[in-house]
Design a protein around this motif. Sequence first.
Motif, PDB file in Angstrom:
ATOM      1  N   LYS A   1      -8.232 -17.937  80.209  1.00  0.00           N
ATOM      2  CA  LYS A   1      -7.697 -16.607  79.929  1.00  0.00           C
ATOM      3  C   LYS A   1      -7.635 -16.312  78.443  1.00  0.00           C
ATOM      4  O   LYS A   1      -7.871 -15.177  78.010  1.00  0.00           O
ATOM      5  CB  LYS A   1      -6.299 -16.491  80.543  1.00  0.00           C
ATOM      6  N   TYR A   2      -7.316 -17.355  77.635  1.00  0.00           N
ATOM      7  CA  TYR A   2      -7.164 -17.181  76.180  1.00  0.00           C
ATOM      8  C   TYR A   2      -8.020 -18.219  75.433  1.00  0.00           C
ATOM      9  O   TYR A   2      -7.491 -19.132  74.790  1.00  0.00           O
ATOM     10  CB  TYR A   2      -5.709 -17.361  75.753  1.00  0.00           C
ATOM     11  N   PRO A   3      -9.334 -18.113  75.516  1.00  0.00           N
ATOM     12  CA  PRO A   3     -10.197 -19.154  74.930  1.00  0.00           C
ATOM     13  C   PRO A   3     -10.056 -19.321  73.423  1.00  0.00           C
ATOM     14  O   PRO A   3     -10.352 -20.397  72.901  1.00  0.00           O
ATOM     15  CB  PRO A   3     -11.607 -18.683  75.302  1.00  0.00           C
ATOM     16  N   ASN A   4      -9.616 -18.281  72.750  1.00  0.00           N
ATOM     17  CA  ASN A   4      -9.454 -18.378  71.299  1.00  0.00           C
ATOM     18  C   ASN A   4      -8.125 -19.018  70.908  1.00  0.00           C
ATOM     19  O   ASN A   4      -7.928 -19.393  69.745  1.00  0.00           O
ATOM     20  CB  ASN A   4      -9.549 -16.989  70.657  1.00  0.00           C
TER      21      ASN A   4
ATOM     22  N   GLU B   1      -4.223 -24.443  65.514  1.00  0.00           N
ATOM     23  CA  GLU B   1      -5.198 -25.361  66.110  1.00  0.00           C
ATOM     24  C   GLU B   1      -5.139 -25.240  67.632  1.00  0.00           C
ATOM     25  O   GLU B   1      -4.221 -25.738  68.275  1.00  0.00           O
ATOM     26  CB  GLU B   1      -4.905 -26.796  65.679  1.00  0.00           C
ATOM     27  N   ARG B   2      -6.134 -24.558  68.192  1.00  0.00           N
ATOM     28  CA  ARG B   2      -6.107 -24.299  69.631  1.00  0.00           C
ATOM     29  C   ARG B   2      -6.231 -25.578  70.455  1.00  0.00           C
ATOM     30  O   ARG B   2      -5.683 -25.674  71.565  1.00  0.00           O
ATOM     31  CB  ARG B   2      -7.224 -23.324  70.017  1.00  0.00           C
ATOM     32  N   HIS B   3      -6.942 -26.602  69.950  1.00  0.00           N
ATOM     33  CA  HIS B   3      -7.092 -27.839  70.715  1.00  0.00           C
ATOM     34  C   HIS B   3      -5.781 -28.627  70.742  1.00  0.00           C
ATOM     35  O   HIS B   3      -5.482 -29.312  71.732  1.00  0.00           O
ATOM     36  CB  HIS B   3      -8.224 -28.698  70.141  1.00  0.00           C
ATOM     37  N   VAL B   4      -4.990 -28.512  69.684  1.00  0.00           N
ATOM     38  CA  VAL B   4      -3.670 -29.145  69.676  1.00  0.00           C
ATOM     39  C   VAL B   4      -2.753 -28.422  70.666  1.00  0.00           C
ATOM     40  O   VAL B   4      -1.997 -29.056  71.413  1.00  0.00           O
ATOM     41  CB  VAL B   4      -3.060 -29.133  68.263  1.00  0.00           C
TER      42      VAL B   4
ATOM     43  N   ALA C   1      -3.120 -25.957  81.351  1.00  0.00           N
ATOM     44  CA  ALA C   1      -3.823 -25.628  80.118  1.00  0.00           C
ATOM     45  C   ALA C   1      -5.228 -25.118  80.378  1.00  0.00           C
ATOM     46  O   ALA C   1      -5.732 -24.268  79.633  1.00  0.00           O
ATOM     47  CB  ALA C   1      -3.869 -26.853  79.205  1.00  0.00           C
ATOM     48  N   ASP C   2      -5.873 -25.605  81.414  1.00  0.00           N
ATOM     49  CA  ASP C   2      -7.241 -25.168  81.703  1.00  0.00           C
ATOM     50  C   ASP C   2      -7.277 -23.709  82.158  1.00  0.00           C
ATOM     51  O   ASP C   2      -8.167 -22.956  81.758  1.00  0.00           O
ATOM     52  CB  ASP C   2      -7.867 -26.078  82.768  1.00  0.00           C
ATOM     53  N   ALA C   3      -6.323 -23.317  82.965  1.00  0.00           N
ATOM     54  CA  ALA C   3      -6.244 -21.920  83.388  1.00  0.00           C
ATOM     55  C   ALA C   3      -5.945 -21.020  82.191  1.00  0.00           C
ATOM     56  O   ALA C   3      -6.529 -19.937  82.046  1.00  0.00           O
ATOM     57  CB  ALA C   3      -5.173 -21.750  84.459  1.00  0.00           C
ATOM     58  N   LEU C   4      -5.062 -21.473  81.316  1.00  0.00           N
ATOM     59  CA  LEU C   4      -4.737 -20.703  80.119  1.00  0.00           C
ATOM     60  C   LEU C   4      -5.934 -20.639  79.167  1.00  0.00           C
ATOM     61  O   LEU C   4      -6.159 -19.621  78.512  1.00  0.00           O
ATOM     62  CB  LEU C   4      -3.531 -21.315  79.411  1.00  0.00           C
ATOM     63  N   ALA C   5      -6.722 -21.702  79.131  1.00  0.00           N
ATOM     64  CA  ALA C   5      -7.913 -21.717  78.283  1.00  0.00           C
ATOM     65  C   ALA C   5      -8.942 -20.707  78.769  1.00  0.00           C
ATOM     66  O   ALA C   5      -9.634 -20.066  77.964  1.00  0.00           O
ATOM     67  CB  ALA C   5      -8.518 -23.115  78.251  1.00  0.00           C
TER      68      ALA C   5
ATOM     69  N   GLY D   1     -11.495 -24.848  66.892  1.00  0.00           N
ATOM     70  CA  GLY D   1     -12.244 -23.629  66.586  1.00  0.00           C
ATOM     71  C   GLY D   1     -11.410 -22.381  66.772  1.00  0.00           C
ATOM     72  O   GLY D   1     -10.197 -22.435  66.958  1.00  0.00           O
ATOM     73  N   GLY D   2     -12.099 -21.237  66.721  1.00  0.00           N
ATOM     74  CA  GLY D   2     -11.432 -19.959  66.897  1.00  0.00           C
ATOM     75  C   GLY D   2     -10.699 -19.466  65.678  1.00  0.00           C
ATOM     76  O   GLY D   2      -9.966 -18.474  65.738  1.00  0.00           O
ATOM     77  N   TYR D   3     -10.877 -20.149  64.550  1.00  0.00           N
ATOM     78  CA  TYR D   3     -10.130 -19.801  63.346  1.00  0.00           C
ATOM     79  C   TYR D   3     -10.470 -18.392  62.846  1.00  0.00           C
ATOM     80  O   TYR D   3     -11.624 -17.990  62.832  1.00  0.00           O
ATOM     81  CB  TYR D   3     -10.421 -20.804  62.233  1.00  0.00           C
ATOM     82  N   MET D   4      -9.442 -17.673  62.417  1.00  0.00           N
ATOM     83  CA  MET D   4      -9.615 -16.335  61.864  1.00  0.00           C
ATOM     84  C   MET D   4      -9.223 -16.289  60.388  1.00  0.00           C
ATOM     85  O   MET D   4      -9.634 -15.406  59.666  1.00  0.00           O
ATOM     86  CB  MET D   4      -8.801 -15.324  62.674  1.00  0.00           C
ATOM     87  N   GLY D   5      -8.409 -17.245  59.968  1.00  0.00           N
ATOM     88  CA  GLY D   5      -8.064 -17.366  58.555  1.00  0.00           C
ATOM     89  C   GLY D   5      -6.951 -16.452  58.091  1.00  0.00           C
ATOM     90  O   GLY D   5      -6.738 -15.370  58.622  1.00  0.00           O
ATOM     91  N   LYS D   6      -6.230 -16.946  57.077  1.00  0.00           N
ATOM     92  CA  LYS D   6      -5.191 -16.187  56.367  1.00  0.00           C
ATOM     93  C   LYS D   6      -4.212 -15.513  57.332  1.00  0.00           C
ATOM     94  O   LYS D   6      -3.741 -16.120  58.276  1.00  0.00           O
ATOM     95  CB  LYS D   6      -5.850 -15.202  55.408  1.00  0.00           C
ATOM     96  N   ALA D   7      -3.904 -14.235  57.108  1.00  0.00           N
ATOM     97  CA  ALA D   7      -2.878 -13.560  57.904  1.00  0.00           C
ATOM     98  C   ALA D   7      -3.260 -13.456  59.371  1.00  0.00           C
ATOM     99  O   ALA D   7      -2.378 -13.405  60.248  1.00  0.00           O
ATOM    100  CB  ALA D   7      -2.603 -12.172  57.330  1.00  0.00           C
TER     101      ALA D   7
END
Length: 266
Positions: free
Chosen positions: A136-139, A115-118, A130-134, A146-152
């Motif tokens: 750079k790494y929005p996913n 969970e990226r928002h957590v 956290a904003d600077a990291l967001a 959001g940003g879910y890719m699922g499973k492995a």
Amino acid sequence: MILRYGDVGDDVALLQKRLTRAGYPIPETHVFDHATESAVMTLQRDRGLVIDGIAGPKTMIALPGVALPCHLTDADLVKAADALGVSVASIRAVNEVESRGQGFLPDGRPAILFERHVFYKRLKARGLDADALAAKYPNIVSATPGGYMGKAAEYTRLAIAERIDRDAAHESASWGAFQIMGYHWKTLAYSSIDDFVSCMQRSEGDHLDAFVRFIAADTALLSALKGRKWAAFAKGYNGPDYARNLYDAKLAQAHAKYAEREKAAA
């Protein structure tokens, strides 16, 4: 694939054929009838699986031989019911509706959802930008879900997060069959986030134990489960959108099914 009572078709016929070959002979009718359900339940009992009569991934794996030791067992459900002071039928219903059904990936790692928002909130709490990291790494870091890719693929996201802050990354994923968030580790009386993750890596019985701890720590959830107030339980466990997925109706229906079976077996 999941097959259950009432299903029809070639997949059911294949299941019936495999059951017969495994020593649980039933007619090949192409209909998941009571005889098929009974055979599945007998197989599950013999293999030490949860006895629900549903032919899910673990039951299919168990057909050729012995189920993997990390799988949830019927004894685990009974133990959980005793710990919470509720009926076994209630725990069976929750396991059917609220669990993912498979607590581990095919490669043996526990199922997770990052969970990226957590993670964003955990990083802010640690005083990181956290904003600077967001940016750079929005996913991986974001103020919104959001940003879910699922499973492995969720482990790929987790690995990137670990390079930023390992403990916060583990706290920001939900783990196992019941998808308990890592940041609950202290409330649930684990000694550390590492202790929590180690338990999640061990067995589905440990996943259920985390669920039991989670319910026991929330008086409203425990009260709802004890009183079989399924709407209140579903709302507390799944959030306000529970009705959209009919979680309360599914829980009530599953409980009625298992309570009837317990009554018949008494």
